[in-house]
Design a protein around this motif. Structure first.
Motif, PDB file in Angstrom:
ATOM      1  N   LEU A 160       0.782  -1.084  -0.184  1.00 38.53           N
ATOM      2  CA  LEU A 160      -0.188   0.289   0.462  1.00 38.53           C
ATOM      3  C   LEU A 160       0.877   1.678  -0.667  1.00 38.53           C
ATOM      4  O   LEU A 160       0.588   2.263  -1.100  1.00 38.53           O
ATOM      5  N   ALA A 161       1.734   1.428   0.777  1.00 34.72           N
ATOM      6  CA  ALA A 161       2.941   2.131   0.394  1.00 34.72           C
ATOM      7  C   ALA A 161       3.596   2.488  -0.427  1.00 34.72           C
ATOM      8  O   ALA A 161       3.152   3.930  -0.188  1.00 34.72           O
ATOM      9  N   ARG A 162       3.915   2.030  -0.854  1.00 31.60           N
ATOM     10  CA  ARG A 162       4.264   1.960  -2.178  1.00 31.60           C
ATOM     11  C   ARG A 162       3.561   2.213  -3.327  1.00 31.60           C
ATOM     12  O   ARG A 162       3.679   3.275  -3.665  1.00 31.60           O
ATOM     13  N   GLU A 163       2.757   1.481  -2.974  1.00 32.27           N
ATOM     14  CA  GLU A 163       1.150   2.197  -4.216  1.00 32.27           C
ATOM     15  C   GLU A 163       1.501   3.521  -4.024  1.00 32.27           C
ATOM     16  O   GLU A 163       0.557   3.850  -5.574  1.00 32.27           O
ATOM     17  N   TYR A 164       1.073   3.897  -2.904  1.00 27.71           N
ATOM     18  CA  TYR A 164       0.210   5.099  -2.441  1.00 27.71           C
ATOM     19  C   TYR A 164       1.278   5.961  -3.056  1.00 27.71           C
ATOM     20  O   TYR A 164       0.819   7.222  -3.768  1.00 27.71           O
ATOM     21  N   LEU A 165       2.607   6.388  -2.840  1.00 29.02           N
ATOM     22  CA  LEU A 165       3.713   6.733  -2.743  1.00 29.02           C
ATOM     23  C   LEU A 165       3.728   7.219  -4.738  1.00 29.02           C
ATOM     24  O   LEU A 165       3.512   8.220  -5.409  1.00 29.02           O
ATOM     25  N   LEU A 166       4.128   6.271  -4.862  1.00 35.05           N
ATOM     26  CA  LEU A 166       4.544   6.113  -6.971  1.00 35.05           C
ATOM     27  C   LEU A 166       2.722   6.989  -7.634  1.00 35.05           C
ATOM     28  O   LEU A 166       2.667   7.487  -8.104  1.00 35.05           O
ATOM     29  N   PHE A 167       1.503   6.245  -6.442  1.00 35.74           N
ATOM     30  CA  PHE A 167       0.215   6.642  -7.672  1.00 35.74           C
ATOM     31  C   PHE A 167       0.498   7.650  -7.247  1.00 35.74           C
ATOM     32  O   PHE A 167      -0.019   9.192  -8.325  1.00 35.74           O
ATOM     33  N   PHE A 168       1.002   8.869  -5.967  1.00 31.85           N
ATOM     34  CA  PHE A 168       0.455  10.298  -5.766  1.00 31.85           C
ATOM     35  C   PHE A 168       1.246  11.151  -6.538  1.00 31.85           C
ATOM     36  O   PHE A 168       2.182  12.250  -7.492  1.00 31.85           O
ATOM     37  N   LEU A 169       2.651  10.371  -6.731  1.00 26.97           N
ATOM     38  CA  LEU A 169       4.029  11.039  -7.500  1.00 26.97           C
ATOM     39  C   LEU A 169       3.441  11.021  -9.056  1.00 26.97           C
ATOM     40  O   LEU A 169       3.521  12.211  -9.434  1.00 26.97           O
ATOM     41  N   LEU A 170       2.813   9.794  -9.692  1.00 26.27           N
ATOM     42  CA  LEU A 170       2.847   9.973 -10.980  1.00 26.27           C
ATOM     43  C   LEU A 170       0.849  10.515 -11.577  1.00 26.27           C
ATOM     44  O   LEU A 170       1.577  11.702 -12.394  1.00 26.27           O
ATOM     45  N   ASN A 171       0.370  11.370 -10.786  1.00 28.00           N
ATOM     46  CA  ASN A 171      -0.580  12.127 -10.148  1.00 28.00           C
ATOM     47  C   ASN A 171      -0.154  13.638  -9.878  1.00 28.00           C
ATOM     48  O   ASN A 171      -0.517  14.702 -10.947  1.00 28.00           O
ATOM     49  N   GLY A 172       0.990  13.633  -9.039  1.00 32.20           N
ATOM     50  CA  GLY A 172       1.867  14.641 -10.134  1.00 32.20           C
ATOM     51  C   GLY A 172       2.305  15.926 -11.002  1.00 32.20           C
ATOM     52  O   GLY A 172       2.245  16.859 -11.716  1.00 32.20           O
ATOM     53  N   ILE A 173       2.354  14.614 -11.738  1.00 31.69           N
ATOM     54  CA  ILE A 173       3.314  14.510 -13.142  1.00 31.69           C
ATOM     55  C   ILE A 173       1.982  14.666 -13.636  1.00 31.69           C
ATOM     56  O   ILE A 173       1.972  16.092 -14.683  1.00 31.69           O
ATOM     57  N   GLY A 174       0.886  14.155 -13.667  1.00 30.26           N
ATOM     58  CA  GLY A 174      -0.451  14.769 -14.024  1.00 30.26           C
ATOM     59  C   GLY A 174      -0.943  16.050 -13.700  1.00 30.26           C
ATOM     60  O   GLY A 174      -0.932  16.926 -14.691  1.00 30.26           O
ATOM     61  N   LEU A 175      -0.544  15.799 -12.719  1.00 24.80           N
ATOM     62  CA  LEU A 175      -0.967  17.997 -12.031  1.00 24.80           C
ATOM     63  C   LEU A 175      -0.228  18.842 -13.090  1.00 24.80           C
ATOM     64  O   LEU A 175      -0.475  19.660 -13.636  1.00 24.80           O
ATOM     65  N   LEU A 176       1.241  18.633 -12.847  1.00 28.69           N
ATOM     66  CA  LEU A 176       1.625  18.932 -13.231  1.00 28.69           C
ATOM     67  C   LEU A 176       1.997  19.864 -15.346  1.00 28.69           C
ATOM     68  O   LEU A 176       1.151  20.757 -15.695  1.00 28.69           O
ATOM     69  N   ILE A 177       1.436  18.589 -15.566  1.00 30.86           N
ATOM     70  CA  ILE A 177       0.413  18.515 -17.663  1.00 30.86           C
ATOM     71  C   ILE A 177      -0.853  19.751 -17.078  1.00 30.86           C
ATOM     72  O   ILE A 177      -0.338  20.573 -17.981  1.00 30.86           O
ATOM     73  N   SER A 178      -1.361  19.611 -16.245  1.00 29.31           N
ATOM     74  CA  SER A 178      -2.279  20.055 -16.520  1.00 29.31           C
ATOM     75  C   SER A 178      -2.252  22.009 -15.938  1.00 29.31           C
ATOM     76  O   SER A 178      -2.556  22.677 -15.941  1.00 29.31           O
ATOM     77  N   LEU A 179      -1.309  21.904 -14.794  1.00 32.60           N
ATOM     78  CA  LEU A 179      -0.656  23.275 -14.578  1.00 32.60           C
ATOM     79  C   LEU A 179      -0.429  24.035 -15.270  1.00 32.60           C
ATOM     80  O   LEU A 179      -0.446  24.920 -16.136  1.00 32.60           O
ATOM     81  N   ILE A 180       0.525  23.355 -16.551  1.00 28.29           N
ATOM     82  CA  ILE A 180       1.014  24.249 -17.611  1.00 28.29           C
ATOM     83  C   ILE A 180       0.110  24.726 -18.401  1.00 28.29           C
ATOM     84  O   ILE A 180       0.131  25.649 -19.052  1.00 28.29           O
ATOM     85  N   VAL A 181      -0.344  23.367 -18.828  1.00 29.13           N
ATOM     86  CA  VAL A 181      -1.608  24.141 -19.745  1.00 29.13           C
ATOM     87  C   VAL A 181      -2.330  25.118 -19.011  1.00 29.13           C
ATOM     88  O   VAL A 181      -2.697  26.375 -20.101  1.00 29.13           O
ATOM     89  N   ILE A 182      -3.262  25.180 -17.801  1.00 27.04           N
ATOM     90  CA  ILE A 182      -3.663  26.442 -17.255  1.00 27.04           C
ATOM     91  C   ILE A 182      -2.872  27.885 -17.018  1.00 27.04           C
ATOM     92  O   ILE A 182      -3.246  28.267 -17.200  1.00 27.04           O
ATOM     93  N   GLY A 183      -1.743  27.848 -16.590  1.00 24.82           N
ATOM     94  CA  GLY A 183      -0.331  28.353 -16.688  1.00 24.82           C
ATOM     95  C   GLY A 183      -0.533  29.459 -17.797  1.00 24.82           C
ATOM     96  O   GLY A 183      -0.325  30.554 -17.758  1.00 24.82           O
ATOM     97  N   PHE A 184      -0.568  28.661 -18.893  1.00 23.01           N
ATOM     98  CA  PHE A 184       0.056  29.065 -20.098  1.00 23.01           C
ATOM     99  C   PHE A 184      -1.616  29.401 -20.656  1.00 23.01           C
ATOM    100  O   PHE A 184      -1.047  31.246 -20.258  1.00 23.01           O
TER     101      PHE A 184
END
Length: 162
Positions: free
Chosen positions: A79-103
């Motif tokens: 659970l700890a590994r999955e949770y950490l990876l899930f939120f790390l990858l979600n952070g990358i997905g969030l960054l993609i969204s933030l780039i579009v919104i910021g632009f």
């Protein structure tokens, strides 16, 4: 004929997985979209902060839904590994969204609700493509299958212990 049967089985499984992922994603999108607009236009927070806060809330929902429904038949690597990876990858997905919104907001100078929400939808769409691929690759791992003998198509017999 066996080739087609295996291909069909694999394709059907992918369709079911995509449908479940889409259902969880659709609900998470409603949570994310509603919370982002509440934070942005209801409370008056900035576009990037609003998006980040809403993503944390919707990602938590998505993790639980994907772990215990969409990908429940996959290997559980802790659970700890999955949770950490899930939120790390979600952070990358969030960054993609933030780039579009910021632009849209800061480069194009579009500050209205319609432009913000269109940028949000595009950002979430691009981020979702990345997340689906990355969850399957690194978070919710495929179950291990026993090796198959090429001639008979049956699982290899267990090796004798010495």
């Amino acid at each position: 004929m066996e080739f087609f049967r295996r291909a069909y089985h694999r394709f059907v499984h992918l369709i079911h997985e995509l449908a479940k992922f889409g259902t969880i994603g659709g609900i998470a999108f409603v949570i994310d979209f509603g919370a982002t607009n509440l934070f942005r236009f209801g409370i008056g927070l900035g576009p990037l902060i609003s998006t980040a806060l809403a993503t944390v809330i919707s990602a938590t929902f998505a993790y639980v839904g994907n772990r215990f429904w969409t990908f429940r038949n996959r290997e559980q690597s802790g659970l700890a590994r999955e949770y950490l990876l899930f939120f790390l990858l979600n952070g990358i997905g969030l960054l993609i969204s933030l780039i579009v919104i910021g632009f849209t907001t800061y480069t194009l100078g579009l500050h209205d609700a319609l432009s913000f929400n269109i940028a949000k939808i595009i950002g979430v769409g691009l981020g979702t493509l990345f997340r689906f691929w990355s969850y399957k690759k690194w978070v919710f791992l495929a179950p291990e299958e026993p090796p198959v003998e090429p001639v008979t198509g049956l699982p290899e017999p267990a090796s004798p212990r010495r």
